[in-house]
Design an enzyme around this catalytic site. Structure first.
Site, mmCIF file in Angstrom:
data_model
loop_
_atom_site.group_PDB
_atom_site.id
_atom_site.type_symbol
_atom_site.label_atom_id
_atom_site.label_comp_id
_atom_site.label_asym_id
_atom_site.label_seq_id
_atom_site.Cartn_x
_atom_site.Cartn_y
_atom_site.Cartn_z
ATOM 1 N N GLY A 206 -1.045 8.697 8.996
ATOM 2 C CA GLY A 206 -2.036 8.982 8.347
ATOM 3 C C GLY A 206 -3.054 7.580 8.280
ATOM 4 O O GLY A 206 -2.937 6.789 9.182
ATOM 5 N N ASN A 207 -4.107 7.716 7.448
ATOM 6 C CA ASN A 207 -4.870 6.565 7.309
ATOM 7 C C ASN A 207 -5.328 6.556 6.088
ATOM 8 O O ASN A 207 -4.848 7.302 4.984
ATOM 9 C CB ASN A 207 -6.389 6.912 8.308
ATOM 10 N N ARG A 208 -6.216 5.367 5.704
ATOM 11 C CA ARG A 208 -6.289 5.054 4.159
ATOM 12 C C ARG A 208 -7.656 5.659 3.508
ATOM 13 O O ARG A 208 -8.044 5.205 2.461
ATOM 14 C CB ARG A 208 -6.455 3.440 4.236
ATOM 15 N N SER A 209 -8.235 6.831 4.180
ATOM 16 C CA SER A 209 -9.277 7.392 3.666
ATOM 17 C C SER A 209 -9.069 8.139 2.372
ATOM 18 O O SER A 209 -8.118 8.809 2.183
ATOM 19 C CB SER A 209 -10.013 8.355 4.699
#
Ligand code: CTP
Length: 412
Positions: A206-209
């Site tokens: 995933g990512n931090r958005s």
């Protein structure tokens, strides 16, 4: 300012209590005039308590004050919400059977109608003609929001959100009388949040958005009068009311949803953080750590570039009106060039019309409530800076989009 708030007889009358709150909290003096029918939904006691002013819907109360003339004369603004099909018809034909319709005939200042009714009533030729008539006389008639109606059906006809009506009212108090919301009648698709690319049933890349910027954009577009489709990848914040939400998880799901939603959108804003790569294989069962086999190696494959695909499809569809496509870029400067140089190259590479550039570091942007961006245009105008809360930045981006969509000169 003195505001007359006329309440029509529709089930959405209950939402007008929030609108009244927004007006009074902003320091305005509000006189509520409910129609007789509306008091079946919300009683006059509610309006008196929330406005702090006496409430009547009769021309025969306090006759010595000549209310049927005075209220309209003195009002800086008249807002009708919900504007039912019946009220629009009465206003268009100049009827004067009660205190509210008298007030409309006496109004010297701007008049704002926030319609709410069943889709078929809104689309009926009689209502269309009434709306045309009112607009031709300078009244501001908002487009109703699209979504779930009172019954099981959905379509255009929902009362615009109180914040949207409030924003329109404030703009009217300041702006010209031929006022129109910048995105009225437009459809805007916005992707938000971060995609998650599964490895197995319990793990993902995933990512931090956080989705905060995308949600703030959806609110700003909705308040500017647009029908909004929010394509929500993983978000830490709930989607706002009054927008259509499509939940997605992976980049491939987002691609499918974006291509479908874009087909009849006036603008597409790709603010989601899309994973550039996904695991080549997704295990059906949880990947176990075992002593008798080697540790797993994850092979990644590239995800399609959705933004680029949207641009290619947009350009390839002959005869379709020119859609505005907006990308986001999170950039860090490096030895190959500064943030803006990288962003300019990305704008040309991706071919979108506008690129909203964030300068990122580990302490910046993700999950924060404030942001600072530069908006670059492919057509080559000066970079535009916008900073402040994500709400303020979104308002600037949406207002730029409204400008681009409404300006007559073709985009390069
Ligand atoms: N984007 C997209 N599809 C992808 C990756 C990104 O549509 N597979 C969109 C994002 O939503 C954003 C824009 O492209 O609007 C820029 O994303 P970014 O990751 O900064 O661009 P990349 O092309 O991946 O460039 P970089 O090499 O800098 O990662």
């Amino acid at each position: 300012m003195r505001i007359v708030l006329g309440v029509g007889g529709g089930i959405a009358a209950y939402k007008v209590a929030s609108l009244l709150r927004l007006f009074t909290e902003a320091g305005h003096n509000v006189t509520v005039i409910p129609t007789e029918a509306s008091t079946r939904f919300v009683g006059t006691a509610t309006w008196e308590a929330l406005s702090g002013n006496p409430v009547s819907n009769s021309v025969f109360d306090d006759v010595h004050q000549v209310n049927h003339v005075r209220l309209g004369h003195e009002a800086d603004l008249v807002v009708i919400a919900p504007a039912t099909a019946d009220l629009l018809a009465k206003a268009a034909t100049g009827q004067a059977g009660d205190l509210l319709t008298n007030t409309l005939l006496m109004a010297h200042g701007p008049v704002l109608f926030a319609p709410a009714m069943h889709t078929e009533m809104w689309q009926h030729a009689a209502t269309r003609a009434n709306v045309e008539t009112l607009r031709s006389r300078g009244a501001a008639v908002l487009e109703p929001a699209t979504g779930r109606l009172t019954g099981a059906d959905s379509g255009p006809g929902r009362l615009p959100e109180p914040e949207a009506i409030f924003d329109a009212a404030m703009a009217l108090l300041q702006g010209p009388s031929d006022f129109q919301l910048p995105l009225a009648g437009r459809t805007v698709t916005i992707s938000a949040g971060g995609t998650r690319e599964p490895l197995d049933p319990v793990r993902f890349l995933g990512n931090r958005s956080s989705g905060k910027q995308g949600v703030a954009l959806a609110v700003a577009a909705r308040n500017a009068g647009a029908s909004v489709r929010l394509l929500a990848a993983h978000m830490e914040v709930p989607p706002p009311a009054g927008v259509d939400v499509v939940q997605v998880e992976t980049a491939l799901q987002l691609r499918k949803a974006a291509l479908a939603a874009a087909a009849d959108s006036d603008a597409v804003i790709m603010s989601a953080a899309v994973a550039d790569f996904r695991p080549a294989e997704v295990s059906d069962t949880k990947i176990k750590k075992r002593d008798d086999t080697a540790d797993p190696v994850i092979t990644l494959v590239r995800n399609p570039d959705i933004l680029q695909e949207l641009v290619e499809l947009r350009n390839g569809t002959a005869g379709q009106k020119q859609q505005l496509i907006v990308g986001f870029a999170a950039e860090t400067g490096d030895s190959d060039g500064g943030v803006l140089a990288h962003a300019q190259a990305k704008l040309q590479r991706k071919g979108c019309d506008l690129l909203v550039v964030n300068h990122v570091g580990t302490d910046k942007v993700f999950g924060q409530d404030t942001n600072s961006v530069v908006i670059l245009a492919r057509a080559g105008s000066e970079p535009q800076e916008a900073s402040g809360t994500k709400t303020e930045v979104s308002a600037a981006i949406i207002s730029r989009i409204g400008y681009e969509l409404n300006s007559v000169s073709p985009r390069a």
